[in-house]
Design a protein around this motif. Sequence first.
Motif, PDB file in Angstrom:
ATOM      1  N   ASN A  56      24.927  47.974  47.233  1.00  0.00           N
ATOM      2  CA  ASN A  56      24.711  49.417  47.065  1.00  0.00           C
ATOM      3  C   ASN A  56      25.766  50.142  46.241  1.00  0.00           C
ATOM      4  N   VAL A  57      26.769  49.419  45.772  1.00  0.00           N
ATOM      5  CA  VAL A  57      27.772  50.068  44.921  1.00  0.00           C
ATOM      6  C   VAL A  57      27.448  49.677  43.473  1.00  0.00           C
ATOM      7  N   PRO A  58      26.993  50.624  42.656  1.00  0.00           N
ATOM      8  CA  PRO A  58      26.481  50.273  41.320  1.00  0.00           C
ATOM      9  C   PRO A  58      27.507  49.563  40.430  1.00  0.00           C
ATOM     10  N   ASN A  59      28.804  49.921  40.558  1.00  0.00           N
ATOM     11  CA  ASN A  59      29.809  49.298  39.667  1.00  0.00           C
ATOM     12  C   ASN A  59      30.594  48.174  40.361  1.00  0.00           C
ATOM     13  N   ILE A  60      29.989  47.543  41.388  1.00  0.00           N
ATOM     14  CA  ILE A  60      30.720  46.549  42.190  1.00  0.00           C
ATOM     15  C   ILE A  60      31.168  45.347  41.337  1.00  0.00           C
ATOM     16  N   ASP A  61      30.468  45.090  40.230  1.00  0.00           N
ATOM     17  CA  ASP A  61      30.851  43.955  39.367  1.00  0.00           C
ATOM     18  C   ASP A  61      32.185  44.191  38.649  1.00  0.00           C
ATOM     19  N   LYS A  62      32.732  45.394  38.734  1.00  0.00           N
ATOM     20  CA  LYS A  62      33.990  45.702  38.029  1.00  0.00           C
ATOM     21  C   LYS A  62      35.206  45.449  38.930  1.00  0.00           C
ATOM     22  N   ALA A  63      34.984  45.042  40.191  1.00  0.00           N
ATOM     23  CA  ALA A  63      36.121  44.843  41.107  1.00  0.00           C
ATOM     24  C   ALA A  63      35.813  43.714  42.081  1.00  0.00           C
ATOM     25  N   ILE A  64      36.854  43.311  42.785  1.00  0.00           N
ATOM     26  CA  ILE A  64      36.706  42.276  43.814  1.00  0.00           C
ATOM     27  C   ILE A  64      36.801  42.969  45.169  1.00  0.00           C
ATOM     28  N   LEU A  65      35.966  42.583  46.107  1.00  0.00           N
ATOM     29  CA  LEU A  65      36.115  43.094  47.480  1.00  0.00           C
ATOM     30  C   LEU A  65      37.028  42.154  48.248  1.00  0.00           C
ATOM     31  N   SER A  66      37.865  42.733  49.095  1.00  0.00           N
ATOM     32  CA  SER A  66      38.845  41.947  49.847  1.00  0.00           C
ATOM     33  C   SER A  66      38.647  42.135  51.347  1.00  0.00           C
ATOM     34  N   CYS A  67      38.832  41.043  52.093  1.00  0.00           N
ATOM     35  CA  CYS A  67      38.724  41.101  53.563  1.00  0.00           C
ATOM     36  C   CYS A  67      40.138  41.182  54.152  1.00  0.00           C
ATOM     37  N   HIS A  68      40.350  42.146  55.030  1.00  0.00           N
ATOM     38  CA  HIS A  68      41.655  42.286  55.704  1.00  0.00           C
ATOM     39  C   HIS A  68      41.311  42.511  57.173  1.00  0.00           C
ATOM     40  N   CYS A  69      41.301  41.433  57.944  1.00  0.00           N
ATOM     41  CA  CYS A  69      40.782  41.522  59.309  1.00  0.00           C
ATOM     42  C   CYS A  69      41.876  41.312  60.341  1.00  0.00           C
TER      43      CYS A  69
ATOM     44  N   ALA B 209      32.600  38.864  49.288  1.00  0.00           N
ATOM     45  CA  ALA B 209      34.011  39.221  49.047  1.00  0.00           C
ATOM     46  C   ALA B 209      34.698  38.010  48.425  1.00  0.00           C
ATOM     47  N   ARG B 210      35.715  38.244  47.592  1.00  0.00           N
ATOM     48  CA  ARG B 210      36.366  37.117  46.905  1.00  0.00           C
ATOM     49  C   ARG B 210      37.890  37.121  47.100  1.00  0.00           C
ATOM     50  N   GLN B 211      38.361  37.876  48.065  1.00  0.00           N
ATOM     51  CA  GLN B 211      39.790  37.821  48.399  1.00  0.00           C
ATOM     52  C   GLN B 211      39.918  37.913  49.916  1.00  0.00           C
ATOM     53  N   ILE B 212      40.860  37.124  50.465  1.00  0.00           N
ATOM     54  CA  ILE B 212      41.156  37.234  51.900  1.00  0.00           C
ATOM     55  C   ILE B 212      42.629  37.582  52.046  1.00  0.00           C
ATOM     56  N   GLU B 213      42.909  38.587  52.872  1.00  0.00           N
ATOM     57  CA  GLU B 213      44.290  38.971  53.176  1.00  0.00           C
ATOM     58  C   GLU B 213      44.643  38.326  54.507  1.00  0.00           C
ATOM     59  N   CYS B 214      45.746  37.607  54.519  1.00  0.00           N
ATOM     60  CA  CYS B 214      46.035  36.780  55.681  1.00  0.00           C
ATOM     61  C   CYS B 214      47.539  36.538  55.795  1.00  0.00           C
ATOM     62  N   THR B 215      47.934  35.965  56.914  1.00  0.00           N
ATOM     63  CA  THR B 215      49.365  35.681  57.132  1.00  0.00           C
ATOM     64  C   THR B 215      49.506  34.246  57.641  1.00  0.00           C
ATOM     65  N   ILE B 216      50.692  33.702  57.422  1.00  0.00           N
ATOM     66  CA  ILE B 216      50.998  32.381  57.972  1.00  0.00           C
ATOM     67  C   ILE B 216      51.068  32.512  59.494  1.00  0.00           C
ATOM     68  N   ASN B 217      50.451  31.593  60.184  1.00  0.00           N
ATOM     69  CA  ASN B 217      50.383  31.562  61.654  1.00  0.00           C
ATOM     70  C   ASN B 217      49.615  32.762  62.232  1.00  0.00           C
ATOM     71  N   GLY B 218      48.980  33.544  61.371  1.00  0.00           N
ATOM     72  CA  GLY B 218      48.189  34.689  61.862  1.00  0.00           C
ATOM     73  C   GLY B 218      49.021  35.811  62.445  1.00  0.00           C
ATOM     74  N   ILE B 219      50.298  35.870  62.090  1.00  0.00           N
ATOM     75  CA  ILE B 219      51.142  36.924  62.676  1.00  0.00           C
ATOM     76  C   ILE B 219      50.765  38.281  62.076  1.00  0.00           C
ATOM     77  N   GLY B 220      51.111  39.344  62.792  1.00  0.00           N
ATOM     78  CA  GLY B 220      50.831  40.689  62.282  1.00  0.00           C
ATOM     79  C   GLY B 220      50.747  41.687  63.405  1.00  0.00           C
ATOM     80  N   GLU B 221      50.467  42.934  63.050  1.00  0.00           N
ATOM     81  CA  GLU B 221      50.362  44.025  64.027  1.00  0.00           C
ATOM     82  C   GLU B 221      49.544  43.588  65.253  1.00  0.00           C
ATOM     83  N   ARG B 222      49.979  43.989  66.414  1.00  0.00           N
ATOM     84  CA  ARG B 222      49.276  43.735  67.684  1.00  0.00           C
ATOM     85  C   ARG B 222      48.898  42.244  67.829  1.00  0.00           C
ATOM     86  N   ALA B 223      47.583  41.950  67.808  1.00  0.00           N
ATOM     87  CA  ALA B 223      47.145  40.555  67.989  1.00  0.00           C
ATOM     88  C   ALA B 223      47.170  39.778  66.678  1.00  0.00           C
TER      89      ALA B 223
END
Length: 386
Positions: free
Chosen positions: A189-202, A221-235
Amino acid sequence: MNKIHIFDTTLRDGEQVPGCKLNTTEKIEVALRLEALGVDIIEAGFPISSPGDFQSVQQIAATVKDVTVCGLSRAVLKDIEAAAEALRPARRPRIHTGIGTSDSHIRAKFNATREEILERAVQCVKWAKNFVDDVEFYAEDAGRTDNEYLARVVEAVIAAGATVVNIPDTTGYCLPYQYGEKIAFLMNNVPNIDKAILSCHCHNDLGLATANSIAGIMSGARQIECTINGIGERAGNTSLEEVVMIINQHQHLGLYTDIDTRQLNPMSRLVSDTMRMPVQPNKAIVGGNAFSHSSGIHQDGFLKDAQTYEIINPEQVGADSSKIVLTARSGRSALAYRFRKLGHEFNRDEVDQLYAEFLIMADQKKEIHDEDLQKLATLVVVSVER
Ligand code: KIV
Ligand code: ZN
């Protein structure tokens, strides 16, 4: 089209864990190892947050060569300027800027309207574009943002020049099918979506960060935001090692990353040691028990063919070789195998005799070690001598 970009945020979201703060020297060491691991982007910090973080981002930007270095900012002009300044030495700088888009963030944090937030989103991307070509926009709390409104924001920031649009499930609320549908909705549904990459930050508040990220890439989506050992805020955040190995194991998805998987366990140990944050033993890929077998049924199958109970060869992820752990749940074949490793070849009757003694000992102890086995072995040797 089929490459999944790995955006590592161990040094930013990961470092937000209480007690895990690193100094600049430690951060540079981690950044160099992340570069060698093959990540595509290192989020090195949040430059406006403190002089120390500014310096770390600046020094990482000056040190690494083959990786994009990213600095976080709010949708605030002086934040963006600080990020741009810290990133000045980088060969490939990226500014990551954004604002909350859920109604809860719009009302409670900004006391604003959807239209005002849309305007600020566009303004911050345009401002960042004055300094760098590569601008990533984050729609904070996108997981709980209305999809129609989110699509309008995404379209507007891409038109303003965003190269990547991050769709964070900031509170870890989404179910995998919902997160997957959200990404699919934006792709369709985003007409210009081919001009950018969607990223997952879960985030992992319900233990779904990895599943949600995978649902995201399966929807486009073509990028994943992640950490070593899954560390990060809260859980925590999505675990780098988990998403990389899921993509690696499920070749039928037709996706790949540039990560050198043999470095995953050494990398995990480096982060755990430097941050003084132990890894839970049952953690996938990098936990101490990830390649240990302790029940008799599993051990018997594993000793006949490792693939019966292991989908990953430990060497492939740089882990120590698989372990046969002896407990009161272990069977005769595991006991005989461990004796053989110690140089004792026993026949079936001897193993039977030893197994009875082993169970008595194992019921009293959590685990039977080599020294216990050596003691047990003397029982057979004594009876043979008689
Ligand atoms: O979880 C989140 O929404 C974030 C953003 C700042 C990207 O960490
Ligand atoms: Zn986050």
